[in-house]
Design an enzyme around this catalytic site. Structure first.
Site, short mmCIF file in Angstrom:
data_model
loop_
_atom_site.label_atom_id
_atom_site.label_comp_id
_atom_site.label_asym_id
_atom_site.label_seq_id
_atom_site.Cartn_x
_atom_site.Cartn_y
_atom_site.Cartn_z
CG ASN A 7 -1.88 1.08 1.29
OD1 ASN A 7 -1.76 2.05 0.56
ND2 ASN A 7 -2.88 0.94 2.16
NE ARG A 76 -5.76 2.28 -0.58
CZ ARG A 76 -5.32 3.48 -0.18
NH1 ARG A 76 -4.08 3.63 0.21
NH2 ARG A 76 -6.13 4.50 -0.17
CG HIS A 165 -12.52 4.85 1.84
ND1 HIS A 165 -13.18 5.88 2.46
CD2 HIS A 165 -11.24 4.93 2.25
CE1 HIS A 165 -12.33 6.58 3.19
NE2 HIS A 165 -11.13 6.02 3.08
NE ARG A 226 -8.45 13.17 3.73
CZ ARG A 226 -8.58 11.91 3.37
NH1 ARG A 226 -9.49 11.57 2.47
NH2 ARG A 226 -7.82 10.97 3.88
CG ASP A 267 -7.20 9.18 17.94
OD1 ASP A 267 -8.30 8.77 18.38
OD2 ASP A 267 -6.25 8.43 17.68
CB ILE A 316 -14.41 6.38 13.62
CG1 ILE A 316 -13.16 7.24 13.85
CG2 ILE A 316 -15.64 7.02 14.26
CD1 ILE A 316 -13.17 8.59 13.14
CD GLU A 369 -9.06 -0.09 3.00
OE1 GLU A 369 -8.52 0.35 4.04
OE2 GLU A 369 -9.40 0.64 2.06
P1 AMP Z 1 -8.53 3.94 10.36
O1 AMP Z 1 -8.16 5.03 9.39
O2 AMP Z 1 -9.61 3.04 9.87
O3 AMP Z 1 -7.34 3.20 10.88
O4 AMP Z 1 -9.18 4.70 11.62
C1 AMP Z 1 -8.38 5.51 12.42
C2 AMP Z 1 -9.23 6.25 13.42
O5 AMP Z 1 -10.05 5.37 14.18
C3 AMP Z 1 -8.38 6.96 14.46
O6 AMP Z 1 -8.05 8.23 14.07
C4 AMP Z 1 -9.29 7.02 15.66
O7 AMP Z 1 -9.93 8.26 15.64
C5 AMP Z 1 -10.34 5.96 15.42
N1 AMP Z 1 -10.35 4.96 16.49
C6 AMP Z 1 -9.61 3.84 16.59
N2 AMP Z 1 -9.90 3.18 17.74
C7 AMP Z 1 -10.85 3.91 18.39
C8 AMP Z 1 -11.57 3.78 19.61
N3 AMP Z 1 -11.38 2.74 20.43
N4 AMP Z 1 -12.46 4.74 19.94
C9 AMP Z 1 -12.67 5.78 19.13
N5 AMP Z 1 -12.03 5.97 17.96
C10 AMP Z 1 -11.13 5.06 17.60
#
Ligand code: AMP
Length: 384
Positions: A7, A76, A165, A226, A267, A316, A369
């Site tokens: 990736n 990817r 996505h 974003r 986050d 999330i 993915e």
């Molecule tokens: P991804 O891009 O799919 O890896 O998602 C990343 C985002 O998931 C991070 O920026 C977090 O904001 C969110 N995230 C991961 N674990 C948790 C959790 N336990 N509670 C709330 N948000 C989370």
């Protein structure tokens, strides 16, 4: 069999070495090795380009492989334009096509093409497959992909909605249909991929009929950094009245907006904690993000002629129960009811969190993915 999944980001390269059965199914411990190379081509970094990064990957894998060889590689690639509506087996012509699509994804497609060439040079006999973020959305009808601008912008410059996505939306569509015991070909639903980047997709007959990202991944939902949807006149106004350059605005909208711009945190965990402890900006940011998402869900419920499921996935979507609750609380008009207990229960499985009375089932499904790319690679490169 061993599949290397690559990736390539604009300045990073993530890889996983995965072990699958000959049928393309994960083995018990599918991830044999994984790694991340960052800061490629940045000042002070020892790694100047993606070709060099792949040499590092090859060196890191030597010990792990211990004489075994990799059976195929799956990459990817962000943009497949209108040329690619499915994964493709890599040929020199396919690599040239990915390069030609660079104007649509200037930060992502050139490093991907470079990585493909580097891997061909490193392992000339290795079959390689490319999986595109955009291809799942090539089934969108014109009413969904055309912007209301002069048609020549589309014919001359390729300006249209592409969507992203796709690998995740595709995988999660299949997982949800299976979970609900509906044949994929008949499944209608709304998939919410909520990670650092976030997009919603309307699924009809198992296929994408609309999606919230657009010409680029900047459009649609509120994301970590974003902005999502925005009145385009704001850009012209900031340039003419406040001296911004187009490049500055592009940077701010992509890297300093969204949750970060509104709350100071990218986050979701931090935003939720801040709101919980009374931070009003964090609370407002969560309201903007959940409100906008709820409006998309309402719109897509109409687009698919009645969704059979609302599905949460990605970082999330899978983990942030309080954020899911904030979104679901806004869907009373759709007859959505969820169980607070099921919503807060943690699990890696596909699961329903709505009550039996809910007019639309709400599902949480884990996306992967890399797994989807590995499976597509086996299918295309090795099972013909
Ligand atoms: P991804 O891009 O799919 O890896 O998602 C990343 C985002 O998931 C991070 O920026 C977090 O904001 C969110 N995230 C991961 N674990 C948790 C959790 N336990 N509670 C709330 N948000 C989370």
């Amino acid at each position: 069999m061993l599949i290397l999944v690559i990736n390539s980001g604009s300045s990073s390269l993530k890889y996983q070495l995965r072990e699958l059965t000959d049928d393309g199914v994960d083995t018990a411990e599918p991830v044999v090795a994984k790694g991340l190379i960052e800061r490629i081509g940045q000042p002070g970094s020892a790694i100047t380009d993606h070709a060099q990064a792949l040499e590092h990957v090859a060196a890191e894998l030597e010990d792990v492989l211990d004489g075994r060889s990799i059976d195929a590689a799956g990459h990817r690639v962000v943009h497949g334009g209108e040329r690619f509506s499915a994964p493709a087996l890599v040929t020199p012509e396919v690599i040239r096509a990915i390069d030609r699509l660079a104007p649509l994804a200037p930060l992502h497609n050139p490093p991907a093409a470079q990585g493909l060439r580097a891997l061909s040079a490193q392992w000339p006999d290795l079959p390689q497959v490319v999986v595109f973020d955009t291809s799942f959305h090539q089934t969108m009808p014109r009413q969904a992909w055309q912007y209301a601008v002069p048609t020549t912008w589309y014919t001359d410059y390729g300006i249209r909605r592409y969507g992203f996505h796709g690998t995740s939306h595709d995988l999660v569509t299949g997982l949800t249909a299976e979970h609900l015991n509906i044949s994929r070909e008949e499944f209608r639903g709304i998939i919410l991929h909520l990670g650092n980047g976030a997009s919603a997709t309307a699924i009809r007959d198992g296929r994408s009929v609309d999606t919230s990202m657009g010409y680029t991944p900047l459009a649609g939902l509120v994301m970590g950094t974003r902005s999502g949807d925005l009145d385009p006149s704001i850009v012209a106004h900031l340039c003419s009245a406040h001296g911004y350059t187009v490049e500055e605005i592009d940077r701010v909208l992509n890297q300093e907006s969204g949750l970060l711009g509104m709350t100071g945190h990218t986050d979701m965990r931090q935003v939720l904690e801040a709101a919980e402890s009374g931070d009003r900006e964090a609370e407002a940011g969560l309201q903007v993000a959940s409100y906008r998402l709820a409006k998309y869900i309402g719109g897509y419920h109409v687009a698919v002629d009645g969704a059979q499921a609302i599905v949460f996935t990605a970082g999330i979507g899978e983990n942030a129960a309080p954020f899911r609750a904030r979104v679901l609380d806004r869907l009373g008009a759709l007859g959505v009811e969820y169980s607070a207990e099921a919503n807060t229960q943690r699990s890696d499985a596909v699961r329903t969190i709505s009550t039996p009375e809910s007019r639309i089932p709400v599902v949480v499904a884990p996306t992967d993915e890399e797994q989807a790319i590995a499976a597509a690679t086996v299918e295309l490169a090795l099972r013909r």
